[in-house]
Design a protein around this motif. Structure first.
Motif, PDB file in Angstrom:
ATOM      1  N   HIS A 163      -9.822   3.372   2.570  1.00 15.41           N
ATOM      2  CA  HIS A 163     -11.245   3.995   2.387  1.00 15.41           C
ATOM      3  C   HIS A 163     -11.933   3.238   1.243  1.00 15.41           C
ATOM      4  O   HIS A 163     -12.742   2.791   1.274  1.00 15.41           O
ATOM      5  CB  HIS A 163     -11.185   5.359   2.454  1.00 15.41           C
ATOM      6  CG  HIS A 163     -12.689   5.776   2.406  1.00 15.41           C
ATOM      7  ND1 HIS A 163     -13.522   5.522   3.135  1.00 15.41           N
ATOM      8  CD2 HIS A 163     -13.239   6.779   1.401  1.00 15.41           C
ATOM      9  CE1 HIS A 163     -14.842   6.131   2.716  1.00 15.41           C
ATOM     10  NE2 HIS A 163     -14.650   6.948   1.921  1.00 15.41           N
ATOM     11  N   TYR A 164     -11.198   3.054   0.004  1.00 15.04           N
ATOM     12  CA  TYR A 164     -11.534   2.470  -1.094  1.00 15.04           C
ATOM     13  C   TYR A 164     -11.972   0.984  -0.875  1.00 15.04           C
ATOM     14  O   TYR A 164     -12.667   0.423  -1.310  1.00 15.04           O
ATOM     15  CB  TYR A 164     -10.611   2.599  -2.268  1.00 15.04           C
ATOM     16  CG  TYR A 164     -10.521   4.122  -3.026  1.00 15.04           C
ATOM     17  CD1 TYR A 164     -11.177   5.098  -2.635  1.00 15.04           C
ATOM     18  CD2 TYR A 164      -9.469   4.602  -4.031  1.00 15.04           C
ATOM     19  CE1 TYR A 164     -11.099   6.189  -2.991  1.00 15.04           C
ATOM     20  CE2 TYR A 164      -9.226   5.484  -4.309  1.00 15.04           C
ATOM     21  CZ  TYR A 164     -10.323   6.749  -3.853  1.00 15.04           C
ATOM     22  OH  TYR A 164      -9.954   7.920  -4.508  1.00 15.04           O
ATOM     23  N   ASP A 165     -10.934   0.598  -0.113  1.00 15.34           N
ATOM     24  CA  ASP A 165     -11.151  -0.910   0.344  1.00 15.34           C
ATOM     25  C   ASP A 165     -12.286  -1.123   0.915  1.00 15.34           C
ATOM     26  O   ASP A 165     -12.947  -2.040   0.790  1.00 15.34           O
ATOM     27  CB  ASP A 165      -9.885  -1.490   0.947  1.00 15.34           C
ATOM     28  CG  ASP A 165      -9.801  -2.998   1.308  1.00 15.34           C
ATOM     29  OD1 ASP A 165     -10.855  -3.579   0.968  1.00 15.34           O
ATOM     30  OD2 ASP A 165      -8.916  -3.334   1.909  1.00 15.34           O
ATOM     31  N   THR A 166     -12.702  -0.256   2.019  1.00 12.64           N
ATOM     32  CA  THR A 166     -13.665  -0.466   2.822  1.00 12.64           C
ATOM     33  C   THR A 166     -15.187  -0.322   2.034  1.00 12.64           C
ATOM     34  O   THR A 166     -15.862  -0.906   2.330  1.00 12.64           O
ATOM     35  CB  THR A 166     -13.715   0.585   3.914  1.00 12.64           C
ATOM     36  OG1 THR A 166     -12.510   0.501   4.761  1.00 12.64           O
ATOM     37  CG2 THR A 166     -15.079   0.793   4.865  1.00 12.64           C
ATOM     38  N   LEU A 167     -14.964   0.505   1.140  1.00  8.90           N
ATOM     39  CA  LEU A 167     -16.240   1.019   0.135  1.00  8.90           C
ATOM     40  C   LEU A 167     -16.395  -0.322  -0.891  1.00  8.90           C
ATOM     41  O   LEU A 167     -17.547  -0.241  -1.472  1.00  8.90           O
ATOM     42  CB  LEU A 167     -15.851   2.011  -0.518  1.00  8.90           C
ATOM     43  CG  LEU A 167     -16.231   3.463   0.304  1.00  8.90           C
ATOM     44  CD1 LEU A 167     -15.883   4.860  -0.438  1.00  8.90           C
ATOM     45  CD2 LEU A 167     -17.633   3.572   1.133  1.00  8.90           C
TER      46      LEU A 167
ATOM     47  N   VAL B 163      -2.468   8.760  -4.346  1.00  9.17           N
ATOM     48  CA  VAL B 163      -3.569   8.566  -3.280  1.00  9.17           C
ATOM     49  C   VAL B 163      -3.032   8.097  -2.259  1.00  9.17           C
ATOM     50  O   VAL B 163      -2.156   7.082  -2.109  1.00  9.17           O
ATOM     51  CB  VAL B 163      -4.444   7.531  -4.271  1.00  9.17           C
ATOM     52  CG1 VAL B 163      -5.766   7.521  -3.113  1.00  9.17           C
ATOM     53  CG2 VAL B 163      -4.819   7.800  -5.613  1.00  9.17           C
ATOM     54  N   SER B 164      -3.438   8.766  -0.942  1.00 14.31           N
ATOM     55  CA  SER B 164      -2.889   8.577   0.154  1.00 14.31           C
ATOM     56  C   SER B 164      -3.234   6.922   0.574  1.00 14.31           C
ATOM     57  O   SER B 164      -4.244   6.511   0.158  1.00 14.31           O
ATOM     58  CB  SER B 164      -3.416   9.463   1.300  1.00 14.31           C
ATOM     59  OG  SER B 164      -4.732   9.232   1.522  1.00 14.31           O
ATOM     60  N   ALA B 165      -2.352   6.610   1.353  1.00 11.50           N
ATOM     61  CA  ALA B 165      -2.882   5.195   1.926  1.00 11.50           C
ATOM     62  C   ALA B 165      -3.980   5.320   2.823  1.00 11.50           C
ATOM     63  O   ALA B 165      -4.930   4.186   2.776  1.00 11.50           O
ATOM     64  CB  ALA B 165      -1.556   4.964   2.947  1.00 11.50           C
ATOM     65  N   ARG B 166      -4.400   6.296   3.749  1.00 11.17           N
ATOM     66  CA  ARG B 166      -5.895   6.263   4.010  1.00 11.17           C
ATOM     67  C   ARG B 166      -6.912   6.224   3.291  1.00 11.17           C
ATOM     68  O   ARG B 166      -7.883   5.668   3.525  1.00 11.17           O
ATOM     69  CB  ARG B 166      -5.728   7.746   4.961  1.00 11.17           C
ATOM     70  CG  ARG B 166      -7.031   8.038   5.848  1.00 11.17           C
ATOM     71  CD  ARG B 166      -7.114   9.090   6.628  1.00 11.17           C
ATOM     72  NE  ARG B 166      -8.097   9.443   7.214  1.00 11.17           N
ATOM     73  CZ  ARG B 166      -8.393  10.335   7.807  1.00 11.17           C
ATOM     74  NH1 ARG B 166      -7.780  11.362   8.051  1.00 11.17           N
ATOM     75  NH2 ARG B 166      -9.511  10.614   8.843  1.00 11.17           N
TER      76      ARG B 166
ATOM     77  N   ILE C 175       0.929  -1.300  -0.069  1.00  8.73           N
ATOM     78  CA  ILE C 175      -0.053   0.181  -0.208  1.00  8.73           C
ATOM     79  C   ILE C 175       0.858   1.267   0.054  1.00  8.73           C
ATOM     80  O   ILE C 175       0.488   2.208  -0.569  1.00  8.73           O
ATOM     81  CB  ILE C 175      -1.038  -0.160   1.206  1.00  8.73           C
ATOM     82  CG1 ILE C 175      -1.983   1.280   1.037  1.00  8.73           C
ATOM     83  CG2 ILE C 175      -0.418   0.085   2.531  1.00  8.73           C
ATOM     84  CD1 ILE C 175      -3.123   1.060   2.180  1.00  8.73           C
ATOM     85  N   GLY C 176       2.112   1.205   0.690  1.00  7.94           N
ATOM     86  CA  GLY C 176       2.924   2.430   0.669  1.00  7.94           C
ATOM     87  C   GLY C 176       3.368   2.883  -0.687  1.00  7.94           C
ATOM     88  O   GLY C 176       3.532   3.982  -1.256  1.00  7.94           O
ATOM     89  N   ASP C 177       3.798   1.707  -1.336  1.00 10.24           N
ATOM     90  CA  ASP C 177       4.406   1.919  -2.707  1.00 10.24           C
ATOM     91  C   ASP C 177       3.175   2.480  -3.735  1.00 10.24           C
ATOM     92  O   ASP C 177       3.441   3.230  -4.379  1.00 10.24           O
ATOM     93  CB  ASP C 177       4.934   0.741  -3.153  1.00 10.24           C
ATOM     94  CG  ASP C 177       6.052   0.049  -2.481  1.00 10.24           C
ATOM     95  OD1 ASP C 177       7.021   1.213  -1.927  1.00 10.24           O
ATOM     96  OD2 ASP C 177       6.107  -1.070  -2.309  1.00 10.24           O
ATOM     97  N   VAL C 178       1.981   1.987  -3.698  1.00 14.35           N
ATOM     98  CA  VAL C 178       1.024   2.296  -4.403  1.00 14.35           C
ATOM     99  C   VAL C 178       0.722   3.893  -3.945  1.00 14.35           C
ATOM    100  O   VAL C 178       0.287   4.771  -4.996  1.00 14.35           O
ATOM    101  CB  VAL C 178      -0.181   1.502  -4.158  1.00 14.35           C
ATOM    102  CG1 VAL C 178      -1.435   2.053  -4.781  1.00 14.35           C
ATOM    103  CG2 VAL C 178       0.032   0.115  -4.388  1.00 14.35           C
ATOM    104  N   ALA C 179       0.656   4.245  -2.787  1.00 13.94           N
ATOM    105  CA  ALA C 179       0.518   5.682  -2.274  1.00 13.94           C
ATOM    106  C   ALA C 179       1.353   6.576  -2.976  1.00 13.94           C
ATOM    107  O   ALA C 179       0.843   7.623  -3.698  1.00 13.94           O
ATOM    108  CB  ALA C 179       0.302   5.794  -0.961  1.00 13.94           C
TER     109      ALA C 179
END
Length: 334
Positions: free
Chosen positions: A19-23, A12-15, A3-7
């Motif tokens: 949130h995308y994952d939660t939704l 797009v922030s890790a937070r 996730i850190g690398d993706v951010a």
């Protein structure tokens, strides 16, 4: 990819990714042995798709529907986004205009700012009484920017409020003339009329020059209002138009008053009387118009007007004869 690398790579922030994952918008394809989210190249591609759609103003709910509903068609949603964007631009433009106007008033403190905002809001009120009070207060209290007063004057439909706005503009002198001149070129006939009426209230040489320009305007209503104002200011060029207005019954009382003002100059009195008599003799002038022309002679001094009234007292048209006789009686009693 963690996730850190993706951010870092996507911006797009890790937070937000969590949130995308939660939704359920972007669920990482896998997990590491330690339980960390692991994104595939397909997941990252979906993240970029989400960000692209968000940049158009779509909500996350709409983004999810766009990506996951095979039957989704964008046309209606795009039309709705266009409407929302236009509304937002209009609101921002209105805010920018208000801020510019407050800045132009050069407020000394926040109390001045609050008063200016209150007056601007009152000028846009649905209540005619509030608009009129704002117009009258705009000179006595913290001054409303002239741009706001001109805009209000050019759009006002209530005659009492319009009169108050024209009075307020006249108190500011020539500062609104440039904006009012632009109103003379408006596509709206009503705006052009309000512009020339407002200019007519300003007693300055610059306003008179602008009225002379308006006197050549293609809009006959503008020309007539310009003629009324110019006549009151002693401009002889307005005479033919003023006489036409008397004949046509268009603001004929005001036109007769303007002719009377012009006739106070000895060099013009006989000329105006002669023109009125010439129109009276014209065979195509209707009876009602001849009575108005006779009435217009009432306040024209000089022997030419008196002789014309004496002749008209024996006119075949009884209405004209009675009018002329009555006027002669008043003139003789002076």
């Amino acid at each position: 990819m963690l996730i850190g690398d993706v951010a870092r790579r996507s911006g797009v922030s890790a937070r937000m990714l969590r949130h995308y994952d939660t939704l359920g918008l972007v669920r990482p394809t896998g997990r590491t042995d330690a339980g960390y989210r692991e994104y595939s190249s397909e997941d990252i591609r979906r993240i970029f798709h989400i960000e692209s759609l968000r940049s158009l103003g779509l909500s996350l709910r709409e983004v999810g529907r766009a990506l996951d509903d095979p039957g989704f068609t964008p046309a209606e949603l795009v039309d709705d986004l266009i409407r929302q964007t236009r509304e937002r631009i209009a609101a921002e433009t209105e805010l920018l205009t208000r801020l510019r106007r407050i800045g132009a008033a050069e407020p000394a403190g926040w109390e001045d700012v609050l008063q200016i905002v209150a007056l601007l809001q009152a000028l846009g009120s649905k209540s005619a009484g509030k608009r009129q009070h704002a117009a009258l207060s705009s000179v006595e209290e913290v001054p409303v920017p002239v741009e706001a007063l001109v805009e209000a004057a050019l759009s006002e439909t209530d005659p009492n409020v319009a009169g108050a706005l024209r009075w307020a503009l006249a108190q500011l002198g020539d500062s609104g003339l440039a904006l009012l001149a632009e109103g003379l070129g408006s596509r709206s006939a009503e705006v052009r009329k309000r512009a020339v009426q407002s200019i007519a209230e300003i007693p300055s040489d610059e306003a008179t020059a602008l009225l002379r320009d308006a006197f050549a305007n293609p809009d006959i209503v503008v020309r007539r209002y310009a003629a009324l104002a110019l006549g009151a200011r002693g401009v002889a060029d307005a005479v033919p138009t003023l006489i036409d207005m008397v004949v046509e019954g268009t603001n004929d009382v005001d036109a007769a008053d303007a002719l009377s003002a012009l006739a106070s100059r000895p060099t013009l009195a006989d000329q105006i009387a002669t023109r009125l008599v010439d129109r009276l003799a014209h065979s195509t002038v209707e009876s009602s118009a001849r009575r108005r022309l006779t009435q217009a002679l009432a306040d024209i001094p000089g022997i030419t007007a008196s002789r014309a009234l004496a002749d008209l007292s024996h006119d075949e048209d009884r209405g004209v004869a009675l009018t002329a006789t009555y006027i002669l009686g008043l003139r003789n009693a002076r």
